[in-house]
Scaffold this motif. Structure first.
Motif, PDB file in Angstrom:
ATOM      1  N   GLY A 138       0.901  -1.363   0.173  1.00 45.05           N
ATOM      2  CA  GLY A 138      -0.018  -0.039   0.077  1.00 45.05           C
ATOM      3  C   GLY A 138       0.962   1.419  -0.179  1.00 45.05           C
ATOM      4  N   ILE A 139       1.950   1.251   0.894  1.00 42.00           N
ATOM      5  CA  ILE A 139       2.889   2.536   1.058  1.00 42.00           C
ATOM      6  C   ILE A 139       3.260   2.777  -0.371  1.00 42.00           C
ATOM      7  CG2 ILE A 139       4.946   3.429   2.099  1.00 42.00           C
ATOM      8  CD1 ILE A 139       4.099   1.715   4.445  1.00 42.00           C
ATOM      9  N   ILE A 140       3.972   1.592  -0.992  1.00 41.97           N
ATOM     10  CA  ILE A 140       4.459   1.604  -2.389  1.00 41.97           C
ATOM     11  C   ILE A 140       3.497   2.318  -3.240  1.00 41.97           C
ATOM     12  CG2 ILE A 140       5.502   0.334  -4.337  1.00 41.97           C
ATOM     13  CD1 ILE A 140       6.684  -1.294  -2.081  1.00 41.97           C
ATOM     14  N   SER A 141       2.358   1.732  -3.267  1.00 40.19           N
ATOM     15  CA  SER A 141       1.366   2.247  -4.321  1.00 40.19           C
ATOM     16  C   SER A 141       1.115   3.611  -4.228  1.00 40.19           C
ATOM     17  CB  SER A 141       0.095   1.473  -4.223  1.00 40.19           C
ATOM     18  OG  SER A 141      -0.593   2.101  -2.985  1.00 40.19           O
ATOM     19  N   VAL A 180       7.625   1.455   9.088  1.00 34.16           N
ATOM     20  CA  VAL A 180       7.556   1.786   7.582  1.00 34.16           C
ATOM     21  C   VAL A 180       8.541   1.450   6.848  1.00 34.16           C
ATOM     22  CG1 VAL A 180       7.323   3.805   6.020  1.00 34.16           C
ATOM     23  CG2 VAL A 180       6.203   3.966   8.316  1.00 34.16           C
ATOM     24  N   ILE A 181       9.647   1.191   6.999  1.00 34.97           N
ATOM     25  CA  ILE A 181      10.938   0.884   6.473  1.00 34.97           C
ATOM     26  C   ILE A 181      10.758  -0.934   6.345  1.00 34.97           C
ATOM     27  CG2 ILE A 181      13.414   0.390   6.158  1.00 34.97           C
ATOM     28  CD1 ILE A 181      13.666   2.804   7.808  1.00 34.97           C
ATOM     29  N   THR A 182      10.498  -1.284   7.261  1.00 35.62           N
ATOM     30  CA  THR A 182      10.115  -2.962   7.472  1.00 35.62           C
ATOM     31  C   THR A 182       9.123  -3.297   6.356  1.00 35.62           C
ATOM     32  OG1 THR A 182      10.842  -2.606   9.826  1.00 35.62           O
ATOM     33  CG2 THR A 182      10.216  -4.827   8.859  1.00 35.62           C
ATOM     34  N   SER A 183       7.828  -2.392   6.451  1.00 33.21           N
ATOM     35  CA  SER A 183       6.710  -2.777   5.664  1.00 33.21           C
ATOM     36  C   SER A 183       6.964  -2.541   4.171  1.00 33.21           C
ATOM     37  CB  SER A 183       5.664  -1.809   6.133  1.00 33.21           C
ATOM     38  OG  SER A 183       5.136  -2.000   7.423  1.00 33.21           O
ATOM     39  N   VAL A 184       7.926  -1.420   3.760  1.00 27.05           N
ATOM     40  CA  VAL A 184       8.191  -1.355   2.600  1.00 27.05           C
ATOM     41  C   VAL A 184       8.844  -2.506   1.784  1.00 27.05           C
ATOM     42  CG1 VAL A 184       9.627  -0.057   0.987  1.00 27.05           C
ATOM     43  CG2 VAL A 184       8.108   1.265   2.530  1.00 27.05           C
ATOM     44  N   PHE A 185       9.767  -2.813   2.789  1.00 23.69           N
ATOM     45  CA  PHE A 185      10.566  -4.106   2.371  1.00 23.69           C
ATOM     46  C   PHE A 185       9.775  -5.307   2.032  1.00 23.69           C
ATOM     47  CE2 PHE A 185      13.509  -7.745   3.270  1.00 23.69           C
ATOM     48  CZ  PHE A 185      14.190  -7.538   2.207  1.00 23.69           C
ATOM     49  N   ALA A 186       8.994  -5.487   3.164  1.00 27.47           N
ATOM     50  CA  ALA A 186       7.968  -6.625   2.873  1.00 27.47           C
ATOM     51  C   ALA A 186       7.215  -6.581   1.898  1.00 27.47           C
ATOM     52  CB  ALA A 186       7.459  -6.845   4.079  1.00 27.47           C
ATOM     53  N   GLY A 187       6.612  -5.251   1.512  1.00 29.30           N
ATOM     54  CA  GLY A 187       5.758  -5.035   0.431  1.00 29.30           C
ATOM     55  C   GLY A 187       6.458  -5.013  -0.892  1.00 29.30           C
ATOM     56  N   ALA A 188       7.795  -4.649  -0.952  1.00 29.32           N
ATOM     57  CA  ALA A 188       8.379  -4.806  -2.217  1.00 29.32           C
ATOM     58  C   ALA A 188       8.843  -6.213  -2.509  1.00 29.32           C
ATOM     59  CB  ALA A 188       9.653  -4.153  -2.224  1.00 29.32           C
TER      60      ALA A 188
END
Lengths: 469, 445
Positions: B128-131, B275-283
């Motif tokens: 979601g953050i990446i989007s 946030v950083i961890t989530s972005v990594f997981a999302g990617a």
């Protein structure tokens, strides 16, 4: 303020789950008919109501999570004290019902063409079963607050004494059926009204006329049953929470001035400031005794039997109770009218295509909003009449609420008011949009062993996006 | 078959996490609230208890704390003249032992559901953050469509954690939630926004952009708040006792501080780490979710590499910060079990290396599984560091637990249903396993 906050959260949550619960049962029935008869209309109905179901479900989850957290934040001392009992029941609900439901909802909504038809029916069945379980736990937990049984009170906490007594407390035995039947009634009227709207517009008569004809007899049985269960619940309340009943009926004086029991049932009234008598009232003698005890003369405790600080507010329970009961009978009337038309064959596809019985269809459409109002007023009656207690007779709301600053409460209230009404508005908007669009009558009907794992939903191919530029 | 390997690895990871989390049960003797020990103190003062002559001594314990399980049993047993001192001792010992085991079991269940939630929903939040960085509604819609079938089941693990906390640890639910009121409120609004945005996005025509943005913004807020709330809990919470008259009477601990008490440089930082961890997981998730030649998957290569480095740096900073900020953590890490912590650190480094290796060799699913193992191990290690506290300095697992925990309740909830949930969660992921073959917003189910 915490009470108003919580009232807002609960009032805006209770809109959604009843439709989820009842509609999942009806969708299961419809899908089962489709598998048995292989008639297209059942498939189209299933898919159509499923779309409405999921919009409603999302809103229910979003507002439900809020409620769970709100207990801890707004009613911290209550959560600590009642957590071993109340929290456990919500925990059981989460694990045995909520998770279970959420797991299968994904399969039910997005699983078409991916899993077999029977597997899909199984998923729908589980969604319906889980939502029933959910209603069971939630109402059982709430009933425990109305008639707290089976607990040991030690050190400022309610500890579990006997789970069976807690779960099957006196109030839950009638309140659970009352709520589940209310969910079914609401959903039946919802389906009937959606069908009636489509029929008034002369759309898809071959699909919606059979649906309407099918739900009408069920509606009559359910509406009649609900009145009967409601009466039993009234007598349970009279037995377990006399103060609540006295408030619901606006019953102030236990005895008449001459010493005989006061059996007058107030149709309308207005209480005085210290809740000791009515300012004005119109009542009928003996009706109160008949309603509460099924006897011509009996003594029903009035509010004068309770200390002034333990008297619940009267106006809200009194009038919301009356609105709920009136709606119960109105719904019964509409169903009876429908059944009469049905038995005389006046709801056949051909008759509807000839624009007959439009007034009946309009009445069904109008009555779709009544069950919602009935559920609201029913919950207001229940919750307000329990005041000043949060756990009846054992813990007051004042003791149970968190000591929040006024600013925090106002911020909370405004934030959630905006958001909850936003969700409500958006849900209603999209429900109406899907209803107006009507069922999708074109797409392929899934066949056995025809599962497709290539794509999720219908994605336009990548070339289209590139070509467009 | 890539997926059967994935199942195996995941099972190994789960059992590993479980054994990590259960390990303290065997090291219980030296725990402050062990069954042979003295009742631990609630409140933030140092654990020195006036007049603590063993929990079965008749003298009452500190009056400023709520009647804990130990004191409760004490009172109940002390008033029964039929029993000899030895019998009372034996009864209490057994009761307490059972209570502590159950409390620990519930604590493990809580840790497990929080971990599963963070692993599963972390990827959804990160996607979601990446989007946010994809301005066109097509791509954003495709990202949203990729989680359409599974997001709500993922999110319910959070609700399960809430349920366990409410029923199993009512003291925490009633007091710490008050402390975290503001972050929880913002998080709830974020979660609701995400949920309704996902539902409404594909029903909307003109407002699609709005719901897409709502989804992305909601994800960002939730990821940040979860991190910040975690940091705020590590910081500990000041509670004040209050006498009550309901339910038998007693003293309860309440939070009386301000709404903004949870904010500290540390909790802000842990929010950023979230946030950083989530972005990594999302990617990682998006790379596994889209077909090989799709632009999203290609873009994600840089995202994965960048956020991996950011994550490693952020983890090191967090570790150092915890070391300096919390004496209890530093003491434990350098204590007699230092070699154990060394093994855990080596294991986490090994998982990190495996994540990096899998991403560089384009093994998307393996990278996700190793990420799950890494997250599970790190959270497990953190739980071991905090143990026996649930909220450092305030509540231990044993004291925060419902004093009337029963084996029946636990068995019904956990023994019966958690395995069933895991099975159908798995089935669901299996059904929706395919890579998205194309870009675009889905228009109907």
């Amino acid at each position: 303020m915490a009470r108003i906050d919580f009232a807002l959260i609960t009032s805006l949550h209770i809109i959604y789950p009843p439709l989820t619960i009842g509609l999942s049962l009806l969708i299961f029935f419809s899908e089962w008919r489709w598998l048995r008869t292989d008639q297209e209309k059942w498939y189209r109905l299933t898919r159509f109501f499923e779309k409405l179901f999921i919009i409603n479900f999302g809103a229910g989850v979003a507002t439900g999570v809020t409620m769970e957290m709100a207990f801890g934040i707004l009613f911290g001392p209550f959560s600590t004290a009642a957590g071993p009992v109340f929290g456990h029941m919500l925990g059981f609900e989460t694990i045995t019902a909520f998770m279970y439901e959420a797991g299968f909802v994904g399969l039910m909504i997005f699983g078409w063409h991916k899993i077999g038809r029977r597997m899909h029916l199984f998923a729908t069945f589980n969604v319906a079963l889980a939502s029933l379980l959910s209603a069971f736990w939630i109402v059982a937990a709430n009933s425990w607050m109305q008639s707290p049984a089976g607990v040991k009170m030690v050190g400022g906490q309610f500890l579990v004494g006997n789970w069976l007594e807690i779960i099957f407390n006196p109030d839950s035995m009638t309140a659970i059926p009352h709520m589940i039947v209310a969910c079914l009634e609401l959903s039946l009227f919802f389906v009937a009204a959606v069908s009636a709207w489509q029929l008034l517009k002369q759309r898809n008569v071959a699909v919606f006329a059979p649906a309407l004809r099918l739900v009408l007899p069920v509606m009559l049985i359910v509406a009649a049953g609900q009145i009967w269960i409601g009466d039993s619940l009234g007598r349970t309340v009279a037995h377990e929470q006399p103060a609540a009943l006295a408030a619901m009926e606006g019953h102030f004086k236990t005895d008449n001035p001459d010493g005989s029991p006061n059996t007058k049932w107030n149709v309308v009234m207005w209480p005085n400031a210290d809740k000791s008598d009515t300012v004005w009232a119109f009542g009928i003698p003996h009706v109160l005794s008949v309603l509460e005890d099924h006897k011509w003369v009996s003594r029903v405790p009035g509010l004068d039997q309770f200390k002034p600080e333990n008297r619940p507010p009267v106006v809200v329970p009194f009038y919301s109770f009356r609105v709920m009961v009136a709606i119960g009978f109105a719904l019964f009337g509409v169903s009876a009218w429908g059944l009469w038309l049905l038995l005389r064959g006046r709801l056949a596809n051909r008759k509807i295509s000839d624009f007959e019985n439009r007034w009946f269809l309009r009445a069904v459409l109008a009555s779709a909003f009544l069950p919602y109002l009935a559920i609201w007023t029913g919950w207001w009656t229940r919750e307000v009449a329990r005041q000043p207690w949060v756990v009846y007779g054992l813990m007051t709301v004042h003791d149970g609420r968190s000591q929040l600053s006024a600013a925090a409460e106002v911020v909370w209230f405004i934030g959630f008011a905006i958001f909850s009404f936003g969700v409500l508005f958006a849900t209603a908007y999209f429900l109406f949009k899907v209803i107006a669009k009507g069922p999708d009558m074109e797409t392929k009907i899934p066949r056995e062993r025809d599962e497709d794992h290539q794509s999720l939903g219908t994605l336009p191919p990548i070339e289209t996006a590139a070509d467009a530029q | 078959m890539q997926f059967s390997r994935m199942i195996k690895t995941l099972l190994v990871a789960l059992s590993l996490m479980l054994s990590l989390a259960v390990a303290p049960a065997f090291a219980q003797q030296d725990a402050p609230a062990g069954h042979e020990g003295v009742p631990s103190v609630k409140g933030t003062q140092a654990p020195a208890l006036p007049g603590s002559g063993g929990f079965w001594s008749a003298q009452s314990q500190t009056e400023s704390v709520p009647l804990s399980f130990h004191q409760l049993r004490d009172k109940v047993q002390a008033t029964d003249p039929e029993l000899s001192a030895g019998q009372k001792h034996e009864l209490l010992r057994n009761a307490l032992y059972e209570h502590n085991i159950l409390a620990l079991a519930w604590g493990v269940a809580l840790a497990l559901s929080v971990t599963i939630y963070l692993i599963l929903d972390g990827a959804d939040l990160g996607a979601g953050i990446i989007s946010l960085f994809y301005g066109d509604d097509q791509t954003r819609g495709a990202i949203m469509a990729s989680m359409a079938g599974t997001w709500d089941a993922n999110e319910t693990w959070l609700v399960v954690a809430g349920g366990i906390l409410f029923g199993g640890f009512p003291f925490i639910y009633g007091s710490v939630f008050h402390y975290l009121m503001l972050p929880l409120m913002v998080m709830l609004l974020g979660i609701m926004l995400r949920a309704v945005s996902l539902e409404f996005h594909h029903h909307a025509a003109r407002s699609q952009r709005f719901w897409g943005l709502g989804f992305a913004a909601g994800s960002l807020v939730v990821a940040f708040i979860i991190g910040a709330a975690g940091g705020a809990v590590l910081d500990g919470v000041q509670l004040t006792p209050r006498d009550v008259t309901y339910a038998g009477g007693g003293t309860v601990l309440e939070f009386t501080g301000g709404v903004f008490d949870f904010i500290s440089p540390f909790s802000i930082w842990t929010g950023i780490v979230g946030v950083i961890t989530s972005v990594f997981a999302g990617a990682l998730y998006l790379r596994a979710r889209f077909v090989h030649d799709s632009p999203v998957r290609t873009d994600m290569k840089d995202w994965v590499n960048g956020s991996f480095i950011a994550l490693v740096i952020a983890s090191l900073i967090t570790l150092a910060w915890i070391w300096l900020r919390f004496p209890w953590a530093a003491e434990k890490w350098t204590g007699p079990w230092i070699w154990g912590w060394g093994v855990i650190a080596a294991w986490i480094l090994f998982t990190l290396w495996n994540i990096w290796d899998s991403t560089q060799r384009e093994k998307d699913v393996a990278a996700m599984v190793w990420y799950a193992v890494m997250t599970g191990s790190s959270l497990g290690a953190m739980a071991l560091t905090v143990y026996p506290w649930l909220v450092p300095g305030t509540w231990t697992v044993y004291d925060a637990a419902d004093p009337s925990l029963s084996l029946v309740g636990f068995t019904v909830a956990m023994g019966g249903f958690i395995p069933v949930i895991l099975i159908y969660n798995w089935y669901q992921i299996w059904v929706f396993r395919d890579r998205l073959s194309a870009l675009g917003a889905y228009d109907h189910h």
